[in-house]
Scaffold this motif. Structure first.
Motif, PDB file in Angstrom:
ATOM      1  N   ILE A 153     -63.735 -77.651  -2.589  1.00  0.00           N
ATOM      2  CA  ILE A 153     -63.152 -76.317  -2.706  1.00  0.00           C
ATOM      3  C   ILE A 153     -62.335 -76.295  -3.998  1.00  0.00           C
ATOM      4  N   ASN A 154     -62.740 -75.447  -4.935  1.00  0.00           N
ATOM      5  CA  ASN A 154     -62.067 -75.357  -6.234  1.00  0.00           C
ATOM      6  C   ASN A 154     -61.464 -73.965  -6.384  1.00  0.00           C
ATOM      7  N   MET A 155     -60.152 -73.900  -6.541  1.00  0.00           N
ATOM      8  CA  MET A 155     -59.452 -72.630  -6.696  1.00  0.00           C
ATOM      9  C   MET A 155     -58.994 -72.465  -8.138  1.00  0.00           C
ATOM     10  N   SER A 156     -59.532 -71.443  -8.800  1.00  0.00           N
ATOM     11  CA  SER A 156     -59.157 -71.157 -10.181  1.00  0.00           C
ATOM     12  C   SER A 156     -58.010 -70.152 -10.195  1.00  0.00           C
ATOM     13  N   LEU A 157     -56.943 -70.478 -10.919  1.00  0.00           N
ATOM     14  CA  LEU A 157     -55.760 -69.630 -10.954  1.00  0.00           C
ATOM     15  C   LEU A 157     -55.956 -68.441 -11.892  1.00  0.00           C
ATOM     16  N   LYS A 158     -55.268 -67.356 -11.612  1.00  0.00           N
ATOM     17  CA  LYS A 158     -55.297 -66.187 -12.492  1.00  0.00           C
ATOM     18  C   LYS A 158     -54.763 -66.543 -13.865  1.00  0.00           C
ATOM     19  N   ASP A 159     -55.370 -65.941 -14.893  1.00  0.00           N
ATOM     20  CA  ASP A 159     -54.992 -66.264 -16.266  1.00  0.00           C
ATOM     21  C   ASP A 159     -54.760 -65.020 -17.117  1.00  0.00           C
ATOM     22  N   GLY A 160     -54.520 -63.881 -16.471  1.00  0.00           N
ATOM     23  CA  GLY A 160     -54.232 -62.672 -17.233  1.00  0.00           C
ATOM     24  C   GLY A 160     -52.926 -62.788 -18.005  1.00  0.00           C
ATOM     25  N   SER A 161     -52.893 -62.192 -19.197  1.00  0.00           N
ATOM     26  CA  SER A 161     -51.706 -62.294 -20.053  1.00  0.00           C
ATOM     27  C   SER A 161     -50.903 -61.009 -20.109  1.00  0.00           C
ATOM     28  N   ASP A 162     -51.281 -60.015 -19.331  1.00  0.00           N
ATOM     29  CA  ASP A 162     -50.478 -58.799 -19.252  1.00  0.00           C
ATOM     30  C   ASP A 162     -50.760 -58.126 -17.916  1.00  0.00           C
ATOM     31  N   GLY A 163     -49.835 -57.258 -17.506  1.00  0.00           N
ATOM     32  CA  GLY A 163     -49.993 -56.519 -16.269  1.00  0.00           C
ATOM     33  C   GLY A 163     -49.269 -57.142 -15.096  1.00  0.00           C
ATOM     34  N   PHE A 164     -48.967 -56.284 -14.121  1.00  0.00           N
ATOM     35  CA  PHE A 164     -48.312 -56.702 -12.888  1.00  0.00           C
ATOM     36  C   PHE A 164     -49.129 -56.206 -11.705  1.00  0.00           C
ATOM     37  N   SER A 165     -49.112 -56.967 -10.641  1.00  0.00           N
ATOM     38  CA  SER A 165     -49.728 -56.540  -9.399  1.00  0.00           C
ATOM     39  C   SER A 165     -48.974 -57.174  -8.242  1.00  0.00           C
ATOM     40  N   GLY A 166     -49.148 -56.588  -7.090  1.00  0.00           N
ATOM     41  CA  GLY A 166     -48.471 -57.145  -5.922  1.00  0.00           C
ATOM     42  C   GLY A 166     -48.698 -56.281  -4.701  1.00  0.00           C
ATOM     43  N   TYR A 167     -48.198 -56.756  -3.582  1.00  0.00           N
ATOM     44  CA  TYR A 167     -48.289 -55.985  -2.352  1.00  0.00           C
ATOM     45  C   TYR A 167     -47.238 -56.467  -1.372  1.00  0.00           C
ATOM     46  N   ALA A 168     -46.916 -55.581  -0.454  1.00  0.00           N
ATOM     47  CA  ALA A 168     -46.044 -55.914   0.671  1.00  0.00           C
ATOM     48  C   ALA A 168     -46.803 -55.571   1.942  1.00  0.00           C
ATOM     49  N   ARG A 169     -46.758 -56.472   2.894  1.00  0.00           N
ATOM     50  CA  ARG A 169     -47.518 -56.286   4.134  1.00  0.00           C
ATOM     51  C   ARG A 169     -46.615 -56.531   5.335  1.00  0.00           C
ATOM     52  N   TYR A 170     -46.795 -55.692   6.350  1.00  0.00           N
ATOM     53  CA  TYR A 170     -46.144 -55.927   7.638  1.00  0.00           C
ATOM     54  C   TYR A 170     -47.195 -55.846   8.729  1.00  0.00           C
ATOM     55  N   GLY A 171     -47.116 -56.744   9.697  1.00  0.00           N
ATOM     56  CA  GLY A 171     -48.042 -56.699  10.817  1.00  0.00           C
ATOM     57  C   GLY A 171     -47.470 -57.407  12.021  1.00  0.00           C
ATOM     58  N   GLN A 172     -48.134 -57.242  13.151  1.00  0.00           N
ATOM     59  CA  GLN A 172     -47.746 -57.957  14.358  1.00  0.00           C
ATOM     60  C   GLN A 172     -48.932 -57.975  15.314  1.00  0.00           C
ATOM     61  N   PHE A 173     -48.868 -58.859  16.281  1.00  0.00           N
ATOM     62  CA  PHE A 173     -49.925 -58.939  17.278  1.00  0.00           C
ATOM     63  C   PHE A 173     -49.801 -57.791  18.270  1.00  0.00           C
ATOM     64  N   TYR A 174     -50.917 -57.468  18.900  1.00  0.00           N
ATOM     65  CA  TYR A 174     -50.926 -56.376  19.864  1.00  0.00           C
ATOM     66  C   TYR A 174     -49.914 -56.604  20.981  1.00  0.00           C
ATOM     67  N   GLU A 175     -49.614 -57.867  21.281  1.00  0.00           N
ATOM     68  CA  GLU A 175     -48.648 -58.179  22.335  1.00  0.00           C
ATOM     69  C   GLU A 175     -47.218 -57.828  21.942  1.00  0.00           C
ATOM     70  N   GLY A 176     -47.005 -57.491  20.663  1.00  0.00           N
ATOM     71  CA  GLY A 176     -45.677 -57.100  20.208  1.00  0.00           C
ATOM     72  C   GLY A 176     -44.864 -58.219  19.600  1.00  0.00           C
ATOM     73  N   ASP A 177     -45.421 -59.428  19.518  1.00  0.00           N
ATOM     74  CA  ASP A 177     -44.682 -60.537  18.908  1.00  0.00           C
ATOM     75  C   ASP A 177     -45.387 -60.988  17.633  1.00  0.00           C
ATOM     76  N   GLY A 178     -44.907 -62.085  17.068  1.00  0.00           N
ATOM     77  CA  GLY A 178     -45.503 -62.583  15.841  1.00  0.00           C
ATOM     78  C   GLY A 178     -45.345 -61.633  14.671  1.00  0.00           C
ATOM     79  N   LYS A 179     -44.206 -60.949  14.612  1.00  0.00           N
ATOM     80  CA  LYS A 179     -43.986 -60.003  13.512  1.00  0.00           C
ATOM     81  C   LYS A 179     -44.066 -60.740  12.180  1.00  0.00           C
ATOM     82  N   ASP A 180     -44.858 -60.170  11.267  1.00  0.00           N
ATOM     83  CA  ASP A 180     -45.252 -60.903  10.070  1.00  0.00           C
ATOM     84  C   ASP A 180     -44.957 -60.063   8.821  1.00  0.00           C
TER      85      ASP A 180
END
Length: 898
Positions: A176-203
């Motif tokens: 398994i070979n993972m190549s890292l990002k090599d961009g020299s400009d720009g920004f990106s990102g995300y925010a995620r929230y989730g949880q299991f149907y049972e109501g726990d495991g808030k992530d």
């Protein structure tokens, strides 16, 4: 199985998604795809720079960074499992360190038989040698994929073929070979929230990536991720705890005696990738990471007093305290020595259904401290750091060079709260630092390649180079109380006049409380220390298109290890285009090796566990193979694993954007490393164990150690189909179906030099052959049109069996239960604003499917108690389930890119 009435509707939904491209093709003219299936350039499995997935003579999958982030999980293990059918990883609920560092299996082989690379350089191993994992993973020492955040990755290559001759030790199952990002400009990102149907495991997850120029000729790309995942609970309270709470509601028995679910996790991880162009076809580069995580899991509950149907844990036995020894020169109050009571003293049989008051100074009991019993809480803190720097370029006459150095380090520190060291008595601390595990690696590489033009359809690419590799493994001391051999273990009780103190049944009174922090004793001087080794390797890898239709590659590698001597391996790979650009055949044959690591040779642990159907806790040890006790029980020195593998298949590309590959593989691993079956300690063994210096000789119940005295053969078939269609009015459709059939067979078992029997048990053989599903299918549909995109994914897992020691049917020495095949569906919808912001809603396991429950079948893994619906340990579902046991998970995500 919580999946009533949903299979048909889910299958129909995926079928409709898959059918849409056919409808679209009839209603709109297909256009050339920008990125046709199989057109991605690969950087793994070949030293050439012009190979695509479909041109490759070896089976390989390529996934973009975008595919990795279109999921609801932050764990790279889970991300890859959702994409690659021959890749599996379990979620261990109570697995000691295996709950913190998850061990994945590629093609059903051990985690450390898959080599992991970052930007083509070896990723260092985790500090953990797997002990609490499944049979395929037990004893393995591999990299921790969870340290890599998906946002840092530009591309992942999964080479499904042995490659030890090209990359060195570990690459038996693949790379398994993972190549890292090599961009020299720009920004990106995300925010995620989730949880299991049972109501726990808030992530919660926040991930950011940014590229920056360094002057006129350099760049740096930085990625960071923060994750906070809440714990889950999918078990029930233990039946003994429930009964005790009903019979004695005032002694504070916990409502949920132990938790069975995901650990609580908080982590932050960073990656950096950069370089400078020095001109004249040369450059310097650097990359590295730092990761920190803190996790928490629940151990097994210890019952304090007897209830009607369930007995107390052994650590709640009364113990005699030596306070009045007046005979000079007699050892007293020390492990293994005698303790003395006043003349005429006789032990009183106490009512063990009642909590002790500890009012008798001669007799103490831990129920004074933990009246309702207790459940230790286990913590793991991981710090992971690495760095690589190199210089590469091309000389004037065409020789390419790449000189690099790397350092990697993984540290895992254990702590535990809410327990005690029983041998210290009731004054023992209840919180402990248990010690650390640390893996350190230093690597230097010199790689060269030269395109030699001899008149073939392509130049002969001659790659060669060398490597120096040093690794060290350390077990660091815990605090003294965590491993102390207190005064209340291994002692016989006498009167002051030398006569024995007898129990009512005529046996001599003894004091034999367990040693060390209960649940996981700390690392003491007897096992703490550091070991290391180094290796030197040379390789050559030659590849060329002999004709326009025929490609041939030959590789060889020589390595010398300071502790295991020399090894030479080789590989031949070929591809023949029967119909150019339409049909090609390919195949490989190769040998491989993997030497035991210093960590595997020296790993040691003690845990409290339970056998199926038996409510009594047992003290279970894993010992280094070189320890005198392990050798007394039949351990022999570890030797390198060796493999012979071959594969053959074909690639069919009937039209642009359409591809189908089918590959058969056969991997024989000789002297495969894993854990033995349990060695049950009899009372007759204890004097010998004491003479060999085992601190807990009086309380240990079962022992195991690592061995490589068995061979396996793994066979299987991989099928991967891709279809990409671009339409004028209905958007773009990308369909992928991937199938894997995988079967492992134990073909040789070594002889135990002590007993003359098998060195591994029948139970372990069954576990190696049956724990993982033999069949898996992944069907993925991606659709996008303008600002909208939809992803649907179906995973189908074949049936599997779990085994454990016990009296089974028809005289079998193991118990077992079959678990049925399952469908799991994922769904994600995204909408983009101005090509800069994206909102996403999705669900994994959208129909809230669960694996089969444990049951009470004859010869099975029960009993399951009617009072709770779970087994004695409180588990309802198997944590070895290939898709987990937590049910459905929903998430919302907001992303940006500019």
């Amino acid at each position: 199985m919580k999946f009533v009435g949903l299979i048909s509707s889910g299958a129909m939904a995926v079928a409709l998604c898959s059918a849409v491209p056919a409808v679209a093709q009839e209603s709109a003219s297909p256009q050339a795809a920008d990125n046709e299936a199989g057109a991605a350039i690969i950087v793994t499995g070949t030293r050439r720079t012009d190979r695509t997935v479909l041109d490759s003579p070896t089976p390989i999958d390529v996934y973009s960074g975008e595919e990795l982030t279109k999921q609801g999980s932050a764990d790279m293990n889970q991300v890859i499992q959702n994409l690659v059918p021959s890749f599996s990883v379990a979620r261990y609920a109570i697995g000691d360190g295996s709950s913190f560092v998850r061990p994945p299996n590629l093609r059903g082989l051990a985690p450390d038989q898959t080599l992991v690379l970052i930007n083509g350089k070896r990723m260092h191993r985790s500090a953990l040698v797997q002990i609490g994992a499944n049979a395929q993973s037990a004893g393995a020492h591999s990299a921790d994929l969870a340290q890599v955040p998906a946002i840092a990755i530009k591309q992942v290559d999964v080479l499904r073929d042995g490659a030890s001759a090209q990359y060195g030790s570990d690459a038996i199952a693949g790379v398994i070979n993972m190549s890292l990002k090599d961009g020299s400009d720009g920004f990106s990102g995300y925010a995620r929230y989730g949880q299991f149907y049972e109501g726990d495991g808030k992530d919660y997850q926040v991930a950011l990536n940014g590229g920056f120029k360094l002057g006129e000729v350099g760049f740096i790309n930085i990625s960071g991720e923060y994750v906070n995942s809440g714990k889950t609970s999918r078990g029930v309270t233990r039946p003994g705890a429930l009964e005790l709470s009903q019979e004695q509601p005032t002694i504070n028995v916990p409502a949920l005696a132990q938790r069975y679910g995901n650990p609580k996790l908080e982590s932050y991880r960073f990656f950096v990738n950069g370089g400078f162009d020095l001109g004249d076809d040369s450059s310097v580069y650097f990359f590295g990471n730092y990761g920190h995580s803190f996790q928490e899991e629940s151990f097994n509950y210890r019952q304090s007093v007897n209830s009607t149907n369930f007995g107390k844990n052994g650590i709640f036995n009364d113990y005699f305290t030596d306070f009045d020894n007046t005979l000079p020169g007699i050892q007293s109050g020390a492990a293994g020595g005698n303790v003395y009571a006043p003349n005429g003293y006789s032990p009183i049989t106490r009512d063990y259904t009642q909590v002790s008051t500890c009012s008798d100074p001669l007799v103490q009991n831990w129920s004074c401290v933990y009246s309702g019993g207790f459940t230790p809480i286990f913590f793991g803190k991981i710090d992971d750091i690495s760095g690589t720097a190199g210089y590469k370029g091309t000389l004037g006459f065409g020789l390419n060079y790449d000189i690099s150095g790397s350092y990697g380090q993984s540290t895992l520190k254990y702590t535990m709260n809410g327990t005690m060291n029983p041998s210290l008595g009731i004054t023992s601390p209840t919180s402990f630092y248990l010690g650390k595990l640390e893996q350190r690696e230093t690597l230097f590489n010199a790689d060269f390649s030269y395109p030699w033009e001899v008149g073939f359809a392509s130049p002969i690419n001659i790659a060669f180079g060398g490597q120096y590799f040093r690794e060290s493994y350390e077990l660091g001391l815990g605090d003294p109380a965590s491993y102390a051999i207190g005064p209340y273990t291994g002692n016989l009780v006498f009167h002051q006049d030398g006569t024995p103190v007898l129990n009512a049944d005529g046996s001599q009174l003894s004091v034999a409380l367990p040693v060390g922090a209960n649940g996981f004793p700390g690392y003491g001087p007897a096992i703490a220390g550091e070991s290391s080794r180094n290796s030197k390797g040379l390789y050559i890898d030659v590849e060329a298109d002999i004709t326009e239709q025929f490609n041939l590659g030959i590789a060889g590698r020589y390595e010398h290890l300071s502790d295991f001597g020399s090894s030479t391996v080789g590989k031949v790979r070929a591809r023949y285009a029967v119909i150019p650009d339409v049909l090609a055949l390919r195949g490989t044959v190769g040998t491989g090796f993997r030497a035991p690591t210093p960590g595997q040779i020296n790993t040691s642990s003690i845990a409290t566990t339970f056998n199926p159907g038996n409510p009594n806790a047992i003290e279970f040890m894993t010992l280094p193979v070189a320890s005198p006790v392990a050798q007394y029980l039949g351990a022999i020195p570890l030797t390198p694993e060796e493999s012979v593998s071959f594969s053959g298949g074909g690639v069919f590309t009937p039209a642009p954007g359409v591809s189908l590959s089918i590959d058969y593989y056969n991997i024989k691993v000789k002297d495969r490393i894993g854990t033995t079956g349990s060695r049950v300690i009899e009372d007759a063994d204890r004097p010998t164990l004491q003479s060999l210096g085992l601190a807990n000789y009086a309380t240990v119940n079962e022992v195991q150690f690592l061995t490589n005295a068995f061979d396996t053969r793994t066979q299987g078939v991989d099928v991967v189909g891709n279809y990409r269609l671009v339409t004028d009015s209905l958007g773009t459709f990308s369909t992928t179906v991937a199938f894997n059939y995988n079967k492992t067979k134990v073909i040789r078992v070594g002889v135990d030099p002590i007993s003359g029997g098998q060195v591994i048990s029948d139970t372990r053989i069954q576990q190696l052959e049956g724990t993982l599903p033999k069949t898996r299918v992944v069907l993925t549909e991606n659709w996008s049109s303008g600002p909208f995109s939809v992803l649907g994914r179906m995973n189908w897992y074949g049936k599997y069996k779990l085994y454990d020691d016990g009296a089974g049917l028809n005289g079998a020495t193991f118990v077992e239960q079959s678990f049925s095949s399952e469908f799991v569906f994922d769904f994600e919808v995204s909408y983009s604003f101005n090509d800069m912001f994206t909102l996403t809603a999705g669900a994994q396991n959208i129909f809230d499917n669960y694996p089969d429950k444990f049951d009470n079948r004859a010869g099975g893994l029960g009993p399951v108690y009617a009072t709770t619906g779970g087994r004695f340990t409180g588990d309802v579902y198997p944590d070895a389930s290939p898709f987990g046991f937590n049910g459905g998970f929903w998430y919302l995500k907001a992303g940006f890119k500019f």
